[in-house]
Design an enzyme around this catalytic site. Structure first.
Site, PDB file in Angstrom:
ATOM      1  N   GLU A 139     -63.816 -75.046-115.745  1.00 25.76           N
ATOM      2  CA  GLU A 139     -64.302 -76.191-116.512  1.00 25.76           C
ATOM      3  C   GLU A 139     -65.461 -76.785-115.717  1.00 25.76           C
ATOM      4  O   GLU A 139     -65.264 -77.568-114.791  1.00 25.76           O
ATOM      5  CB  GLU A 139     -63.215 -77.264-116.701  1.00 25.76           C
ATOM      6  CG  GLU A 139     -63.654 -78.340-117.667  1.00 25.76           C
ATOM      7  CD  GLU A 139     -63.462 -79.780-117.209  1.00 25.76           C
ATOM      8  OE1 GLU A 139     -63.828 -80.672-117.978  1.00 25.76           O
ATOM      9  OE2 GLU A 139     -62.983 -80.033-116.093  1.00 25.76           O
TER      10      GLU A 139
ATOM     11  N   ASP B 267     -59.669 -77.216-113.632  1.00 27.35           N
ATOM     12  CA  ASP B 267     -60.192 -78.506-114.072  1.00 27.35           C
ATOM     13  C   ASP B 267     -61.217 -79.038-113.067  1.00 27.35           C
ATOM     14  O   ASP B 267     -61.015 -78.946-111.856  1.00 27.35           O
ATOM     15  CB  ASP B 267     -59.009 -79.486-114.174  1.00 27.35           C
ATOM     16  CG  ASP B 267     -59.429 -80.878-114.569  1.00 27.35           C
ATOM     17  OD1 ASP B 267     -59.789 -81.061-115.736  1.00 27.35           O
ATOM     18  OD2 ASP B 267     -59.404 -81.776-113.708  1.00 27.35           O
TER      19      ASP B 267
HETATM   20  C1  NOJ Z   1     -61.402 -82.988-117.045  1.00 28.06           C
HETATM   21  C2  NOJ Z   1     -60.337 -83.142-118.079  1.00 28.06           C
HETATM   22  O1  NOJ Z   1     -60.656 -82.330-119.181  1.00 28.06           O
HETATM   23  C3  NOJ Z   1     -60.269 -84.598-118.447  1.00 28.06           C
HETATM   24  O2  NOJ Z   1     -59.410 -84.814-119.526  1.00 28.06           O
HETATM   25  C4  NOJ Z   1     -59.855 -85.376-117.242  1.00 28.06           C
HETATM   26  O3  NOJ Z   1     -59.879 -86.760-117.542  1.00 28.06           O
HETATM   27  C5  NOJ Z   1     -60.773 -85.090-116.061  1.00 28.06           C
HETATM   28  N1  NOJ Z   1     -61.020 -83.699-115.866  1.00 28.06           N
HETATM   29  C6  NOJ Z   1     -60.177 -85.622-114.795  1.00 28.06           C
HETATM   30  O4  NOJ Z   1     -59.114 -84.803-114.432  1.00 28.06           O
END
Ligand code: NOJ
Length: 568
Positions: free
Chosen positions: A255, A213
Site C-alpha cells: 500500500e 499497510d
Molecule cells: C492506511 C489504511 O488504509 C488506513 O485505513 C489507515 O488509517 C492508515 N493506513 C493508518 O494505518
C-alpha cells in the site's frame, strides 16, 4: 513465542502466479455479517457468506485488521498482533475461515500495519515507562517536535504535527498517522525481529499473503521526506527473501500511495524483488477524472508510464476501498476539479480526498458503473472490489471520517438489512437508509432476484475476465485514437493455459468517456485485416481494415471488449 504448525492448504490450485489472475474482494469483518447478534460483524458471519463470494467469482479475500485494537482507526491501531478482537471471534474461528476459504479455492490476505501500533500496545506502554528497558527504543522518540519538518502530514483533518508529547516519558514521539498511533522505530533491529515474528505467526496459520499497510513510511531521515527511503526498500527485500524461501506462493501487497515511479519502486527489480503486488494509486483517481472530463488523455499518460515492472509482479487495481478516495498524488488544479465534481458538499471530503462510495460518486448511473468496472477488470493488474460495491451500496456522509463508507453490508430488505438480528440501535454503525440507497431497495437478495441487476452484471464481467488470461497475464499496448474521449488498448497474451484453446489471445478494449454517442477511428496496424468479436456474446463486429484502422461507434459512456481473430 510458539508457532502453530503450518496447516495444509486443501483445494488451492498450485499456480505460482495465482495473484495475477485473481479477483480480490476487500471485506471488513466488522461490516459484513453479524453471526451472534451483538451488532458487529464477525468471522463466523464471514464464513457463512463464503458461498456467496464464491458464486460471485472471488478468488481472494483481503481482510483489513481484525487484531485486538481500541478501534480508533478501524483496527489499523493494533494493540496486540497475536490476538483477535473478541467481538470478531477467536484464533480458532480464524483458522476455520482460512480452511473453509481454501476449500473453495479462495485465498485469504490479511492486512499488517507494521509502521505503527496503537498507543495501547504493550510495547508502547513499556517504551514510555521504561526508556532504558527492552522496548525503550521501539518507537521514534525525540526531545523536540521540530525534527523532520518536511515530512508531510497525512491526516490533515485531525493532526497538525507528526509529533506528540508523552507526559510520562517527557519526550515527543513520531506518528505518521493519528497521534494515538506511534511509529515503530525501524532503526532498531529488535523491531525487525518483532515484526518478522508477527509475519511468520500469521503465515504459519495459513494466510496466503499480506497487505503491507503504509509501507513507504517505515524509515525517516534528515535528507529525505520519509517516503520510500532506501532502508525501507532494504527491509522489504529482506522480508521478500524470507517469504520466498519459507512461504513460496504467498504474496506481499504494497500500500504505497505515491507518484507512479515511486509506487513502481515497491516491486523492486528482477534481481532484487520487493512486493509481488502494489496498489495502483496512480491510475485510480484518473479513472474518476476521465469520467467527468470526458477525456482519455490522463489515463493514456499514466498507463504508458506504469507498465514497466519486474517479471511476475502485478498491479492491484481498485476503484474504492475503506479509505477516502485519495487525491494526494494529483496536481492542485486536478484536485480542485475532482472536488468540484465529486465532493461538492464539504462533508464529502476527508483529509486530502473524498469519503464516498462508488455508486454515490457516480450518481448511481448504471452506464458509469459499468464503464468504471469494465476499466477495473481490463486494466493491467488484478481487480480489488470493495464489499457492497457489487450491489451499488450507498454511503452515509453524516457519519464521521471514513465510517461514511464502512456501513453494514445490505443483504436483504429485512431488519438491519439482514446484517444483524440486534436491536437496530445497537449496530456498530447504522445501515444506509437514504432516499436512493435505502437497504429496502439496494440489497443482495433483491438483486439476485433481478437478472439485469448490477450484481448479476458484475458477476458476469468477473467470469468473463477470468475466462481470458490476457486480462490477468497479458501485456498492454495503448492505441492511438482520433477521438480524445476514447481510450483504446490491446491486451495480448501467449501461453499454454488459454481456456479458449488458442495459444495466443488478443483483446481490444475500447472505452468512451463522452456524455453523448461518438464515433472513433482506432489505429491498430499490427492487426490489419483481422476480425473482431464481442467477448461477451460472440457477435461479429467490424473488421480491422487493411490500412490497420478500425472505426467504431460507441453509445454514451460505453465500452467494448473485442476478441481479435481471423475469420471464424
Ligand atoms: C492506511 C489504511 O488504509 C488506513 O485505513 C489507515 O488509517 C492508515 N493506513 C493508518 O494505518
Amino acid at each position: 513465542m510458539s508457532f502453530t504448525a503450518p496447516i495444509q492448504l486443501p483445494g488451492l490450485t498450485l499456480d505460482p502466479l495465482w495473484y495475477r489472475r485473481a479477483v480480490f474482494y476487500e471485506v471488513m469483518v466488522r461490516s459484513f455479517v453479524d453471526s451472534n447478534g451483538d451488532g458487529a460483524g464477525d468471522l463466523q458471519g464471514l464464513v457463512s457468506r463464503l458461498d456467496y463470494l464464491q458464486w460471485l467469482g472471488i478468488d481472494a479475500l483481503w481482510l483489513p485488521p481484525f487484531f485486538n485494537s481500541p478501534l480508533r482507526d478501524g483496527g489499523y491501531d493494533v494493540s496486540d498482533f497475536y490476538s483477535i478482537l473478541p467481538e470478531f471471534g477467536t484464533i480458532d474461528e480464524f483458522k476455520d475461515l482460512v480452511t473453509k476459504a481454501h476449500e473453495r479455492n479462495m485465498r485469504v490476505i490479511i492486512d499488517l500495519p507494521l509502521n505503527h501500533t496503537s498507543d495501547a500496545h504493550e510495547w508502547f506502554q513499556a517504551s514510555r515507562s521504561d526508556p532504558d528497558g527492552p522496548f525503550g527504543d521501539f518507537y521514534v522518540w525525540n526531545d523536540t517536535d521540530e525534527k523532520w519538518p518536511d515530512i508531510r502530514i497525512i491526516f490533515t483533518d485531525t493532526e497538525d504535527s507528526n509529533w506528540a508529547f508523552d507526559s510520562e516519558r517527557r519526550q515527543f514521539y513520531f506518528h505518521r498517522f493519528f497521534s494515538h498511533q506511534p511509529d515503530l522505530n525501524f532503526e532498531n533491529p529488535a523491531v525487525h525481529e518483532a515484526v518478522f515474528e508477527v509475519i511468520r505467526y500469521w503465515l504459519d496459520m495459513g494466510v496466503d499473503g499480506f497487505r503491507l499497510d503504509a509501507i513507504p513510511y517505515l524509515y525517516e531521515s534528515d535528507e529525505g521526506n520519509g517516503e520510500g527511503e532506501p532502508p525501507t526498500h532494504e527491509f522489504i527485500k529482506t522480508l521478500r527473501r524470507m517469504v520466498d524461501r519459507d512461504y513460496p506462493g504467498r504474496v506481499m501487497i504494497a500500500e504505497a500511495n505515491q507518484w507512479p515511479r515511486e509506487v513502481a519502486a515497491f516491486f523492486g527489480t528482477d534481481e532484487e524483488p520487493e512486493c509481488h503486488m502494489a496498489f495502483d494509486f496512480p491510475v485510480m483517481p484518473r479513472i474518476f477524472y476521465s469520467l467527468r472530463s470526458q477525456q482519455a488523455d490522463e489515463l493514456v499518460n499514466v498507463l504508458s508510464e506504469t507498465t514497466d515492472i519486474p517479471d511476475g509482479a502485478g498491479w492491484g487495481v481498485f476503484l474504492r476501498n475503506h479509505d477516502e478516495l485519495t487525491l494526494e498524488m494529483v496536481s492542485e488544479e486536478y484536485r480542485q476539479a475532482m472536488y468540484g465534481w465529486y465532493a461538492y458538499d464539504p462533508r464529502m471530503r476527508a483529509n486530502i480526498g473524498i469519503r464516498r462510495r462508488l455508486a454515490p460518486l457516480l450518481d448511481n448511473s448504471r452506464a458509469e458503473l459499468e464503464l468504471a468496472h469494465a476499466l477495473l477488470f481490463s486494466l493491467p493488474g488484478s481487480p480489488f472490489l470493495y464489499y457492497g460495491d457489487e450491489i451499488g451500496m450507498g454511503d452515509n456522509i453524516w457519519l464521521p471520517d471514513r465510517d461514511s463508507s464502512r456501513t453494514p453490508m445490505q443483504w436483504t430488505p429485512d431488519r438491519n438489512a439482514g446484517f444483524s438480528s440486534a436491536d437496530p440501535g445497537k449496530l456498530f454503525l447504522p445501515v444506509v437508509q437514504s432516499l436512493v440507497y435505502h437497504f429496502n431497495q439496494v440489497n443482495v437478495e433483491s438483486q439476485l432476484a433481478q437478472s439485469r441487476s448490477l450484481l448479476h452484471w458484475v458477476r458476469n464481467v468477473i467470469h468473463t475476465r477470468k475466462a481470458h488470461p490476457a486480462f490477468g497475464l497479458g501485456d498492454l499496448t495503448v492505441l492511438s485514437v482520433d477521438n480524445p474521449s476514447v481510450l483504446a488498448f490491446v491486451r495480448h497474451y501467449e501461453g499454454s493455459d488459454n481456456p479458449m484453446g488458442d495459444s495466443r489471445e488478443d483483446v481490444l478494449c475500447v472505452f468512451s468517456f463522452a456524455h453523448n454517442p461518438v464515433s472513433a477511428t482506432i489505429e491498430i496496424p499490427e492487426y490489419a485485416g483481422l476480425n473482431t468479436y464481442d467477448l461477451f456474446g460472440g457477435a461479429q463486429f467490424p473488421g480491422i481494415g487493411d490500412d490497420g484502422r478500425l472505426t467504431l461507434t460507441l453509445g454514451t459512456q460505453s465500452f467494448f471488449w473485442l476478441h481479435i481473430a481471423p475469420a471464424r
